[in-house]
Design a protein around this motif. Structure first.
Motif, PDB file in Angstrom:
ATOM      1  N   LEU A 196       0.519  -0.865   0.253  1.00 48.49           N
ATOM      2  CA  LEU A 196      -0.066  -0.337  -0.095  1.00 48.49           C
ATOM      3  C   LEU A 196       0.847   0.482   0.146  1.00 48.49           C
ATOM      4  O   LEU A 196       1.097   1.990  -0.827  1.00 48.49           O
ATOM      5  CB  LEU A 196      -0.798   0.175   1.145  1.00 48.49           C
ATOM      6  N   ARG A 197       2.125   1.083   0.591  1.00 48.61           N
ATOM      7  CA  ARG A 197       2.863   2.788   0.412  1.00 48.61           C
ATOM      8  C   ARG A 197       3.376   2.379  -0.575  1.00 48.61           C
ATOM      9  O   ARG A 197       3.366   3.776  -1.134  1.00 48.61           O
ATOM     10  CB  ARG A 197       4.304   2.023   2.062  1.00 48.61           C
TER      11      ARG A 197
ATOM     12  N   VAL B 210       1.581   6.398  -7.046  1.00 49.29           N
ATOM     13  CA  VAL B 210       0.898   7.156  -7.237  1.00 49.29           C
ATOM     14  C   VAL B 210       1.332   8.882  -7.203  1.00 49.29           C
ATOM     15  O   VAL B 210       1.307  10.056  -8.344  1.00 49.29           O
ATOM     16  CB  VAL B 210      -0.558   7.048  -6.558  1.00 49.29           C
ATOM     17  N   LEU B 211       1.662   9.243  -6.128  1.00 43.64           N
ATOM     18  CA  LEU B 211       3.031  10.582  -6.461  1.00 43.64           C
ATOM     19  C   LEU B 211       3.616   9.947  -7.574  1.00 43.64           C
ATOM     20  O   LEU B 211       3.999  11.444  -8.069  1.00 43.64           O
ATOM     21  CB  LEU B 211       4.321  10.694  -5.623  1.00 43.64           C
ATOM     22  N   VAL B 212       4.462   9.548  -8.198  1.00 45.60           N
ATOM     23  CA  VAL B 212       5.376   9.326  -9.302  1.00 45.60           C
ATOM     24  C   VAL B 212       4.097  10.371 -10.638  1.00 45.60           C
ATOM     25  O   VAL B 212       5.069  10.783 -11.210  1.00 45.60           O
ATOM     26  CB  VAL B 212       5.923   8.023  -9.459  1.00 45.60           C
ATOM     27  N   LEU B 213       3.301   9.088 -10.956  1.00 48.20           N
ATOM     28  CA  LEU B 213       2.181   9.279 -11.577  1.00 48.20           C
ATOM     29  C   LEU B 213       2.115  10.643 -11.582  1.00 48.20           C
ATOM     30  O   LEU B 213       1.356  11.966 -12.743  1.00 48.20           O
ATOM     31  CB  LEU B 213       0.727   8.831 -11.710  1.00 48.20           C
ATOM     32  N   VAL B 214       1.493  11.548 -10.438  1.00 45.96           N
ATOM     33  CA  VAL B 214       0.561  13.011 -10.917  1.00 45.96           C
ATOM     34  C   VAL B 214       2.171  13.671 -10.686  1.00 45.96           C
ATOM     35  O   VAL B 214       1.661  15.139 -11.210  1.00 45.96           O
ATOM     36  CB  VAL B 214       0.190  13.007  -8.824  1.00 45.96           C
TER      37      VAL B 214
ATOM     38  N   ARG C  44       6.057   9.849   5.985  1.00 43.50           N
ATOM     39  CA  ARG C  44       4.589   9.101   6.808  1.00 43.50           C
ATOM     40  C   ARG C  44       4.497   7.805   5.418  1.00 43.50           C
ATOM     41  O   ARG C  44       3.844   6.901   6.652  1.00 43.50           O
ATOM     42  CB  ARG C  44       3.426  10.548   6.377  1.00 43.50           C
ATOM     43  N   LEU C  45       5.068   8.083   4.370  1.00 48.85           N
ATOM     44  CA  LEU C  45       4.458   6.693   3.876  1.00 48.85           C
ATOM     45  C   LEU C  45       5.701   5.659   4.472  1.00 48.85           C
ATOM     46  O   LEU C  45       5.750   4.807   3.752  1.00 48.85           O
ATOM     47  CB  LEU C  45       5.017   7.047   2.166  1.00 48.85           C
ATOM     48  N   ARG C  46       6.728   5.977   4.899  1.00 46.11           N
ATOM     49  CA  ARG C  46       8.307   5.234   5.688  1.00 46.11           C
ATOM     50  C   ARG C  46       7.591   4.094   6.029  1.00 46.11           C
ATOM     51  O   ARG C  46       6.923   3.949   7.179  1.00 46.11           O
ATOM     52  CB  ARG C  46       8.801   5.921   6.210  1.00 46.11           C
ATOM     53  N   PRO C  47       8.126   3.135   6.160  1.00 49.35           N
ATOM     54  CA  PRO C  47       7.664   2.003   6.773  1.00 49.35           C
ATOM     55  C   PRO C  47       8.034   1.509   8.293  1.00 49.35           C
ATOM     56  O   PRO C  47       9.610   2.312   8.628  1.00 49.35           O
ATOM     57  CB  PRO C  47       8.151   0.236   6.250  1.00 49.35           C
TER      58      PRO C  47
END
Length: 170
Positions: free
Chosen positions: A4-5, A11-15, A162-165
């Protein structure tokens, strides 16, 4: 949870690429736009280190290489952003502690990535610009990237943190 992360980072890359290619073209200077994909890769280098940033740089570069209206040999941006991500990860301790150091790192990564992209075009025989025009495009790109990084780098690094595991103790 890691998938999920990772999906969120993709998604961030695509945006970033869509904004760079479709939206920011309206504010270009001599056809040069801020490189949001590069800024995301540099932010990843500051947060996660050189190996993660290099991997993200490959993914972001490949997406950028394949995004229309790409008119160059695929792989040139991927190579450039791999190197930029690795460099950003190597200077992350200095860049995290000082805003001027972070902006200097962005300028260096932007210069290196743009130079690799331009020189790989010369080596591969892509129709390119004359050396003087290449240098002008690189300088405009560095200035754009530093100006935009002053605004976007803090939220990008916060989001990537925040997305860091979570670390697991063994």
């Amino acid at each position: 949870m890691n998938s999920l992360r990772n999906g969120a980072v993709v998604v961030l890359v695509l945006v970033a690429v869509v904004l760079q290619v479709a939206v920011l073209r309206y504010v270009s200077v001599d056809g040069v736009v801020p490189d949001l994909a590069l800024l995301l890769v540099v932010a990843a280098g500051f947060v996660r280190g050189p190996h993660y940033a290099a991997t993200l740089g490959f993914v972001a570069g490949l997406v950028l290489d394949l995004a229309p209206p790409a008119d160059h040999v695929a792989g040139r941006w991927a190579l450039a952003l791999v190197v930029a991500g690795y460099l950003a990860g190597r200077v992350r301790l200095d860049a995290r502690n000082s805003v001027p150091a972070a902006l200097l790192a962005v300028a260096g990564c932007s210069f290196v990535a743009s130079s690799i992209f331009a020189l790989s075009g010369v080596v591969l025989g892509d129709d390119g610009l004359a050396a003087g025009q290449m240098l002008q495009v690189i300088v405009i790109g560095v200035v754009w990237d530093v100006l935009v990084a002053a605004v976007l780098l803090p939220p990008m690094t916060a989001l990537l943190r925040r997305l860091r595991p979570a670390r697991v103790a063994y």
